[in-house]
Enzyme design. Sequence first.
Site, PDB file in Angstrom:
ATOM      1  CG  ASP A  64      -2.161   1.012   1.020  1.00  0.00           C
ATOM      2  OD1 ASP A  64      -2.820   0.810  -0.046  1.00  0.00           O
ATOM      3  OD2 ASP A  64      -2.511   1.852   1.653  1.00  0.00           O
ATOM      4  CG  PHE A 140       2.181   3.117 -11.909  1.00  0.00           C
ATOM      5  CD1 PHE A 140       1.282   3.315 -10.510  1.00  0.00           C
ATOM      6  CD2 PHE A 140       3.524   2.536 -11.746  1.00  0.00           C
ATOM      7  CE1 PHE A 140       2.070   2.917  -9.317  1.00  0.00           C
ATOM      8  CE2 PHE A 140       4.043   2.063 -10.237  1.00  0.00           C
ATOM      9  CZ  PHE A 140       3.145   2.199  -9.250  1.00  0.00           C
TER      10      PHE A 140
HETATM   11  P1  ITT Z   1      -3.081  -2.205  -5.093  1.00  0.00           P
HETATM   12  O1  ITT Z   1      -4.019  -3.221  -5.741  1.00  0.00           O
HETATM   13  O2  ITT Z   1      -1.901  -3.045  -4.717  1.00  0.00           O
HETATM   14  O3  ITT Z   1      -3.469  -1.663  -3.716  1.00  0.00           O
HETATM   15  P2  ITT Z   1      -3.529   0.380  -6.005  1.00  0.00           P
HETATM   16  O4  ITT Z   1      -3.331   1.068  -7.531  1.00  0.00           O
HETATM   17  O5  ITT Z   1      -4.838   0.613  -5.430  1.00  0.00           O
HETATM   18  O6  ITT Z   1      -2.955  -0.981  -6.152  1.00  0.00           O
HETATM   19  P3  ITT Z   1      -2.267   1.964  -3.585  1.00  0.00           P
HETATM   20  O7  ITT Z   1      -3.617   2.045  -2.844  1.00  0.00           O
HETATM   21  O8  ITT Z   1      -1.069   1.360  -2.992  1.00  0.00           O
HETATM   22  O9  ITT Z   1      -2.197   1.115  -5.244  1.00  0.00           O
HETATM   23  O10 ITT Z   1      -1.931   3.382  -4.458  1.00  0.00           O
HETATM   24  C1  ITT Z   1      -2.500   4.489  -4.291  1.00  0.00           C
HETATM   25  C2  ITT Z   1      -2.322   5.203  -5.424  1.00  0.00           C
HETATM   26  O11 ITT Z   1      -1.199   5.818  -5.318  1.00  0.00           O
HETATM   27  C3  ITT Z   1      -2.695   4.614  -6.561  1.00  0.00           C
HETATM   28  O12 ITT Z   1      -3.453   5.611  -7.584  1.00  0.00           O
HETATM   29  C4  ITT Z   1      -1.336   4.633  -7.229  1.00  0.00           C
HETATM   30  O13 ITT Z   1      -1.455   4.595  -8.787  1.00  0.00           O
HETATM   31  C5  ITT Z   1      -0.554   5.748  -6.707  1.00  0.00           C
HETATM   32  N1  ITT Z   1       0.864   5.023  -6.519  1.00  0.00           N
HETATM   33  C6  ITT Z   1       1.323   4.123  -5.799  1.00  0.00           C
HETATM   34  N2  ITT Z   1       2.666   3.881  -6.041  1.00  0.00           N
HETATM   35  C7  ITT Z   1       2.951   4.669  -6.922  1.00  0.00           C
HETATM   36  C8  ITT Z   1       4.326   5.027  -7.579  1.00  0.00           C
HETATM   37  O14 ITT Z   1       5.437   4.356  -7.335  1.00  0.00           O
HETATM   38  N3  ITT Z   1       4.173   6.134  -8.481  1.00  0.00           N
HETATM   39  C9  ITT Z   1       3.292   6.726  -8.628  1.00  0.00           C
HETATM   40  N4  ITT Z   1       1.983   6.714  -8.373  1.00  0.00           N
HETATM   41  C10 ITT Z   1       1.929   5.618  -7.235  1.00  0.00           C
END
Ligand code: ITT
Length: 185
Positions: A64, A140
Site C-alpha cells: 500500500d 504509473f
Molecule cells: P493495489 O491493488 O496494490 O492496492 P493500487 O493502485 O490501489 O494497487 P495503492 O493503493 O498502493 O495502489 O496506491 C494509491 C495510489 O497511489 C494509486 O492511485 C497508485 O497509482 C498511486 N501510486 C502508488 N505507488 C505509486 C508510485 O510508485 N508512483 C506513482 N503513483 C503511485
Amino acid sequence: MRIKVITSNEGKMREYSQALGELGIEVFHGKVPYDEIQADTLEEVVERGMEELREKEGSFIIDDSGLFIDRFYGFPGVYSSYALKTLGNEGVLRLMAGEERRSARFECCIGCKIPGREPFMISGECRGAITKEARGERGFGFDPIFSADGERTFAELDLEEKNSLSHRGRAIAMLAERLAEEMGP
Ligand code: ITT
C-alpha cells in the site's frame, strides 16, 4: 524462492519483477481481491489485508503506497487512489498552482507472509517535489508529477532507475535482506 505479489496495479508488478528478479527472487502476479480499508496509515491498511489473506495464500506480498504533499499536511496520503481517480495529475497540479512550497514524499508499505514464519511489514520513503507540469510516459499513477532529484520526474526514468531511488525500490531492497535472513542457511 517464489513469491506472489498481490496487487491490482500492473505498474507496481513491473517494479517488483525487475527489482526482485535481479536478486534471484522469482515473483508472479496474483490479482486476489482483498479489503483495502480506509484507515489513517498505510500500515493499518496492510495489516488488515494480511489478516485477511494469510490463511488463504502461501508466500505473498501486498503493497500500500501513497503520495504525501507537505503543503497539504500530507494529503492525499491514504486517499491517493481516490485523489488520482477524481483529481488526476492535472487536478493536483491545479491545486498546487502558484505554490512555491512543493515538497512531497512517496511512502510504500510492504506486507510479507511466508508460510511458517511471522508476517512482517517494511516501509520505504522517497522525498522529492511536485513538478510544475506533468512530464514523461513511463511509470504509473503520480509518476509524471513527482521528481526525486529536482530534474527528471519518475515517469522519465526507466524501471531500474526508478527502483534505485524510489520508496518502493527502497522497501524492496530491505525486503530482500529480510527474506535472505528468514530463509538463511
Ligand atoms: P493495489 O491493488 O496494490 O492496492 P493500487 O493502485 O490501489 O494497487 P495503492 O493503493 O498502493 O495502489 O496506491 C494509491 C495510489 O497511489 C494509486 O492511485 C497508485 O497509482 C498511486 N501510486 C502508488 N505507488 C505509486 C508510485 O510508485 N508512483 C506513482 N503513483 C503511485
